[in-house]
Design a protein around this motif. Structure first.
Motif, PDB file in Angstrom:
ATOM      1  N   PRO B 438       7.334  42.628   2.365  1.00  0.00           N
ATOM      2  CA  PRO B 438       6.928  44.062   1.861  1.00  0.00           C
ATOM      3  C   PRO B 438       8.114  45.002   1.798  1.00  0.00           C
ATOM      4  N   ALA B 439       9.050  44.753   2.671  1.00  0.00           N
ATOM      5  CA  ALA B 439      10.094  45.874   2.762  1.00  0.00           C
ATOM      6  C   ALA B 439      11.170  45.765   1.610  1.00  0.00           C
ATOM      7  N   THR B 440      11.476  44.359   1.338  1.00  0.00           N
ATOM      8  CA  THR B 440      12.292  44.211   0.116  1.00  0.00           C
ATOM      9  C   THR B 440      11.805  43.689  -1.197  1.00  0.00           C
ATOM     10  N   GLY B 441      10.459  43.161  -0.997  1.00  0.00           N
ATOM     11  CA  GLY B 441       9.973  42.776  -2.292  1.00  0.00           C
ATOM     12  C   GLY B 441      10.194  41.077  -2.607  1.00  0.00           C
ATOM     13  N   ALA B 442      11.234  40.571  -1.755  1.00  0.00           N
ATOM     14  CA  ALA B 442      11.679  39.252  -2.082  1.00  0.00           C
ATOM     15  C   ALA B 442      10.708  38.024  -1.679  1.00  0.00           C
ATOM     16  N   PRO B 443      10.391  37.156  -2.583  1.00  0.00           N
ATOM     17  CA  PRO B 443       9.513  36.208  -2.557  1.00  0.00           C
ATOM     18  C   PRO B 443       9.752  35.431  -1.392  1.00  0.00           C
ATOM     19  N   ASP B 444       8.628  34.977  -0.712  1.00  0.00           N
ATOM     20  CA  ASP B 444       8.874  34.094   0.588  1.00  0.00           C
ATOM     21  C   ASP B 444       7.919  33.107   0.324  1.00  0.00           C
ATOM     22  N   PRO B 445       8.142  31.894  -0.073  1.00  0.00           N
ATOM     23  CA  PRO B 445       7.270  30.568   0.048  1.00  0.00           C
ATOM     24  C   PRO B 445       6.512  30.335   1.506  1.00  0.00           C
ATOM     25  N   ASN B 446       7.126  30.808   2.390  1.00  0.00           N
ATOM     26  CA  ASN B 446       6.364  30.681   3.573  1.00  0.00           C
ATOM     27  C   ASN B 446       5.521  31.695   4.199  1.00  0.00           C
ATOM     28  N   ARG B 447       5.091  32.711   3.315  1.00  0.00           N
ATOM     29  CA  ARG B 447       4.504  33.780   3.717  1.00  0.00           C
ATOM     30  C   ARG B 447       3.132  34.017   2.764  1.00  0.00           C
ATOM     31  N   LYS B 448       2.258  34.191   3.487  1.00  0.00           N
ATOM     32  CA  LYS B 448       0.778  34.458   2.725  1.00  0.00           C
ATOM     33  C   LYS B 448       0.244  35.873   2.915  1.00  0.00           C
ATOM     34  N   MET B 449      -0.070  36.591   1.873  1.00  0.00           N
ATOM     35  CA  MET B 449      -0.493  37.890   1.862  1.00  0.00           C
ATOM     36  C   MET B 449      -1.786  37.777   1.902  1.00  0.00           C
ATOM     37  N   LYS B 450      -2.644  38.556   2.941  1.00  0.00           N
ATOM     38  CA  LYS B 450      -4.126  38.666   3.328  1.00  0.00           C
ATOM     39  C   LYS B 450      -4.577  40.086   2.582  1.00  0.00           C
ATOM     40  N   GLU B 451      -5.787  39.723   3.009  1.00  0.00           N
ATOM     41  CA  GLU B 451      -6.500  41.162   2.382  1.00  0.00           C
ATOM     42  C   GLU B 451      -6.023  42.471   3.028  1.00  0.00           C
ATOM     43  N   LYS B 452      -5.586  42.376   4.066  1.00  0.00           N
ATOM     44  CA  LYS B 452      -5.008  43.572   4.961  1.00  0.00           C
ATOM     45  C   LYS B 452      -3.675  43.936   4.330  1.00  0.00           C
ATOM     46  N   HIS B 453      -3.073  43.135   3.398  1.00  0.00           N
ATOM     47  CA  HIS B 453      -1.895  43.510   2.877  1.00  0.00           C
ATOM     48  C   HIS B 453      -2.133  44.165   1.649  1.00  0.00           C
ATOM     49  N   ILE B 454      -3.244  43.658   0.914  1.00  0.00           N
ATOM     50  CA  ILE B 454      -3.613  44.368  -0.240  1.00  0.00           C
ATOM     51  C   ILE B 454      -4.094  45.952  -0.021  1.00  0.00           C
ATOM     52  N   TYR B 455      -4.822  45.960   0.884  1.00  0.00           N
ATOM     53  CA  TYR B 455      -5.413  47.053   1.298  1.00  0.00           C
ATOM     54  C   TYR B 455      -4.043  48.089   1.735  1.00  0.00           C
ATOM     55  N   GLY B 456      -3.044  47.469   2.662  1.00  0.00           N
ATOM     56  CA  GLY B 456      -1.889  48.321   3.007  1.00  0.00           C
ATOM     57  C   GLY B 456      -0.996  48.885   1.962  1.00  0.00           C
ATOM     58  N   ALA B 457      -0.832  48.001   1.275  1.00  0.00           N
ATOM     59  CA  ALA B 457       0.027  48.257  -0.164  1.00  0.00           C
ATOM     60  C   ALA B 457      -0.813  49.272  -0.881  1.00  0.00           C
ATOM     61  N   ILE B 458      -1.959  49.376  -1.273  1.00  0.00           N
ATOM     62  CA  ILE B 458      -2.766  50.278  -1.944  1.00  0.00           C
ATOM     63  C   ILE B 458      -2.662  51.732  -1.133  1.00  0.00           C
ATOM     64  N   ALA B 459      -2.872  51.653   0.271  1.00  0.00           N
ATOM     65  CA  ALA B 459      -2.829  52.756   0.959  1.00  0.00           C
ATOM     66  C   ALA B 459      -1.414  53.448   1.073  1.00  0.00           C
ATOM     67  N   HIS B 460      -0.394  52.393   1.255  1.00  0.00           N
ATOM     68  CA  HIS B 460       1.070  53.191   1.355  1.00  0.00           C
ATOM     69  C   HIS B 460       1.185  53.903  -0.240  1.00  0.00           C
ATOM     70  N   ALA B 461       1.040  53.338  -1.124  1.00  0.00           N
ATOM     71  CA  ALA B 461       1.366  53.834  -2.483  1.00  0.00           C
ATOM     72  C   ALA B 461       0.501  55.249  -2.782  1.00  0.00           C
ATOM     73  N   MET B 462      -0.851  55.269  -2.060  1.00  0.00           N
ATOM     74  CA  MET B 462      -1.507  56.728  -2.243  1.00  0.00           C
ATOM     75  C   MET B 462      -1.155  57.349  -0.936  1.00  0.00           C
ATOM     76  N   GLY B 463      -0.394  57.179  -0.018  1.00  0.00           N
ATOM     77  CA  GLY B 463      -0.162  57.935   1.068  1.00  0.00           C
ATOM     78  C   GLY B 463      -0.881  58.060   2.121  1.00  0.00           C
ATOM     79  N   LEU B 464      -1.535  57.020   2.411  1.00  0.00           N
ATOM     80  CA  LEU B 464      -2.397  56.964   3.520  1.00  0.00           C
ATOM     81  C   LEU B 464      -1.955  55.987   4.847  1.00  0.00           C
ATOM     82  N   SER B 465      -1.931  56.582   5.830  1.00  0.00           N
ATOM     83  CA  SER B 465      -1.440  55.749   6.946  1.00  0.00           C
ATOM     84  C   SER B 465      -2.309  55.753   7.913  1.00  0.00           C
ATOM     85  N   PHE B 466      -2.228  54.462   8.476  1.00  0.00           N
ATOM     86  CA  PHE B 466      -2.997  54.166   9.683  1.00  0.00           C
ATOM     87  C   PHE B 466      -2.488  53.166  10.677  1.00  0.00           C
TER      88      PHE B 466
END
Lengths: 217, 479
Positions: B438-466
């Motif tokens: 998430p910090a660099t955007g570099a693809p990582d074959p060993n990483r799986k993004m979950k629902e919380k990551h989708i939510y988090g990316a949208i939240a960050h883009a919209m300026g929502l912190s938690f």
């Protein structure tokens, strides 16, 4: 034997007290006597939460709400409310905000758990339409009017006494109880605020029919 | 990776909110619409690709592997691929699809489009849909529309407008969310306007003066009733009465019933009942010409008008599950993307076109419309996020039917994101997607993004912190 008698007396007394707490007035029979689960399954009631006193307050959903109007105002179901004179308010237009759900087009498998922001407005529209229909029928019935019969619907503004008598009828029909003194005082103070007797009758009908006591059980 | 340590909005937003509240106080008598703070407003439009929209059948389509296409379309300057428009049908009997090319969408919007890979946690429709909008309870159980409505849609009368069903429409598990920010359900978008006015158009009813008097009398009657005394403090009663006082007059004074009226005036005798069609009807009809018969187009039109009119800022829209069959065929498949069980490629191809064509029209409208009608606030699009939410992916196949599959990716479209980029990647041999840093955007074959990551990316883009939210610096254009 004596001990058994005392125990029975105490038990009966407790039941009586409990009954008084739960029912401070007589309600219309039917959906409100059902359990939350069974009422919900029929589109009737629906458990929501408890008041601080620990008493359940249940949203009277679309079917129970409609049933109250059909019975209270002696209207055929089809005449209760139609938007644009053709679309059923309760079965179609305001179904969701009155506590129903639409599974086919929208995939709404669950009903809203509580009244939505727009429920009060939908309630007003339905009550107004139903009161208007009853008024129309009573005008046509002349001396045989069923509900709006306590003052002439044309001519002078109704007096405080006439409004109180009309309110008493509406309390019985909507809420299945007698109007109480402070309520009748408020109705009396309403006299003269709306000169047109038809509009005064409809306004009174709306005020009582859309009061929270007719929305929750 | 940096984790957010504070829950809720960040400190700057709290201060801005407090300032806005102080500023709004002198205008307490004005319409609620005017009290909404335009400078903070942000919009989220969640388009529910119900049934499992498979990313390998759209912008991550592959030329090789188990789900290969033979004639992929590429778009100049974009890493995305577009599946071609196929000649689909429902059981060989009814032509299927609207002919909209994925490439058309990319040519117009690739710069603001991001694909984020994921591997979700459920293949049950209802559960997975709820997790898609709640991030599997990423933010204490608050769904995205609830979070965005309560943060950026304060004072809006219908902040969270719900034009979807199933798991997408479920409340989040956070019981502290105010009822004002829960989804406001819409059964029929063409008829929705009626519920925004208490008395207009009711034959023989009363006028505004009588309504005001009747409502005042109701308040007096309630205040002296034993019912009110007995249940005072009940959440459901308080909420009902608060809503009644909060929005009734504001919606009526704002003439919301006209702003949202989408019914054809000629076919419905609107004028006979004192109604008028929305002044924006030609605007929305230009983008959604079938809104009178197609529920998806009608929902898009209503959702846009609700946002434009300052009523809502979180709008969730789903297509109908029923095929909209005309003499030309059907633009959408039965049971939406889930028709893939019967015909994977036909369902995916037709439904992606159906979904994307609607979003194309929505973005055009958002790009052309000022926030709250105020040119100084910029265009609605500049503050918008479109999230094509889906429950899960499908089996990685190129023919026949497909089952549900956890592995997938989602499409996000927003100027708040660094677009024209794939976040994650695809194993060309298996068709399975993998994650990214998430910090660099570099693809990582060993990483799986979950629902919380989708939510988090949208939240960050919209300026929502938690608390617990990661920083998605690589994805966010501006927060």
């Amino acid at each position: 034997m004596k001990l058994l008698g005392i125990t029975l007396l105490i038990a009966i007394g407790l039941l009586g007290c409990n009954h008084k707490v739960k029912k401070h007035n007589v309600r219309s029979a039917g959906a409100n006597e059902e359990t939350d689960a069974s009422a919900n399954a029929k589109g009737g009631g629906g458990m929501n939460e408890s008041s601080p006193a620990g008493l359940n307050l249940v949203w009277k959903r679309y079917r129970a709400f409609e049933g109250g109007l059909v019975q209270g105002l002696s209207l055929p179901k089809a005449d209760v409310c139609k938007e644009l004179g053709q679309y059923s308010c309760i079965d179609k237009i305001h179904l969701t905000v009155l506590g129903g759900n639409e599974p086919y087009q929208l995939g709404q498998y669950e009903r809203p758990s509580a009244p939505t922001a727009l429920t009060p407005l939908a309630v007003e529209r339905v009550i107004l339409a139903a009161c208007g229909k009853r008024l129309e029928l009573d005008k046509a019935a002349g001396g045989g009017a069923l509900v709006f019969k306590f003052f002439p619907l044309a001519g002078a503004s109704p007096s405080a006494a006439q409004l109180k008598a009309q309110a008493g009828e509406l309390y019985k029909r909507f809420l299945a109880r007698e109007a109480e003194g402070p309520e009748l005082d408020a109705v009396a103070a309403f006299a003269g605020k709306i000169a047109n007797p038809e509009k005064a009758a409809i306004s009174l009908c709306l005020a009582i029919g859309s009061s929270a006591e007719n929305i929750f059980l | 990776m940096k984790r957010q340590e504070k829950s809720g909005v960040n400190r700057r937003q709290v201060l801005l909110g407090a300032g806005a509240a102080a500023l709004a106080a002198p205008f307490a008598g004005r319409s609620l619409f005017a009290q909404g703070n335009s400078s903070q407003k942000k919009y989220i439009f969640i388009i529910c690709a119900a049934g499992g929209a498979n990313i390998l059948d759209s912008f991550l389509a592959q030329a090789t592997g188990p789900a290969a296409f033979t004639n992929l379309v590429t778009v100049n300057g974009s890493p995305f691929k577009a599946a071609p428009v196929l000649q689909n049908s429902i059981q060989g009997a009814i032509p299927l699809g609207n002919g909209y090319a994925q490439a058309t969408f990319l040519q117009k919007f690739a710069a603001d489009t991001a694909v984020m890979t994921c591997e979700v946690s459920s293949v049950n429709h209802i559960i997975a849909a709820k997790r898609a909008i709640s991030g599997d309870n990423a933010f204490g159980g608050r769904t995205l529309p609830e979070a965005i409505a309560s943060t950026f849609g304060k004072s809006l009368p219908l902040a969270n407008l719900m034009l979807a069903g199933g798991g997408y429409a479920l409340h989040g598990d956070d019981v502290t969310v105010s009822d004002a920010y829960r989804g406001q359900f819409v059964a029929d978008p063409l008829m929705f306007a009626f519920a925004t006015h208490g008395y207009k158009g009711i034959t023989g009813a009363v006028g505004p003066d009588e309504m005001r008097a009747a409502r005042e009398l109701r308040l007096q009657l309630e205040s002296v009733s034993r019912f009110q005394q007995q249940y005072k403090g009940s959440r459901i009663l308080d909420s009902y009465q608060r809503n009644r006082e909060r929005i009734v007059e504001s919606l009526e004074k704002g003439d919301t019933v006209t702003k949202l009226m989408l019914l054809d005036p000629a076919a419905n005798n609107l004028s006979q009942y004192g109604f008028q069609v929305s002044g924006d009807i030609d605007l929305v009809r230009g983008k959604f010409p079938n809104l009178a018969t197609d529920p998806y187009e009608a929902r898009l039109a209503l959702g846009f008008l609700a946002a434009k009119s300052g009523l809502s800022n979180a709008v969730t829209i789903a297509p109908s599950q029923a095929p909209q069959i005309t003499a030309q065929g059907s633009p959408n498949s039965p049971i939406a993307f889930d028709w893939s069980h019967v015909d994977h490629r036909g369902a995916q191809n037709a439904m992606w076109s159906y979904i994307l064509k609607g979003i194309d029209g929505l973005i055009d409208l958002l790009k052309a419309t000022d926030v709250d009608g105020d040119p100084s606030q910029g265009k609605m699009w500049d503050r918008s996020m479109i999230y094509i939410a889906t429950e899960f992916g499908r089996d990685k196949v190129s023919s026949g039917g497909s089952g549900h599959h956890l592995n997938n990716g989602v499409v996000l479209i927003s100027p708040l994101l660094k677009g024209n980029k794939i976040y994650g990647g695809v194993d060309v041999n298996t068709g399975l997607t993998y994650g990214f840093d998430p910090a660099t955007g570099a693809p990582d074959p060993n990483r799986k993004m979950k629902e919380k990551h989708i939510y988090g990316a949208i939240a960050h883009a919209m300026g929502l912190s938690f608390e617990g939210r990661l920083d998605y610096t690589a994805m966010v254009r501006k927060a």
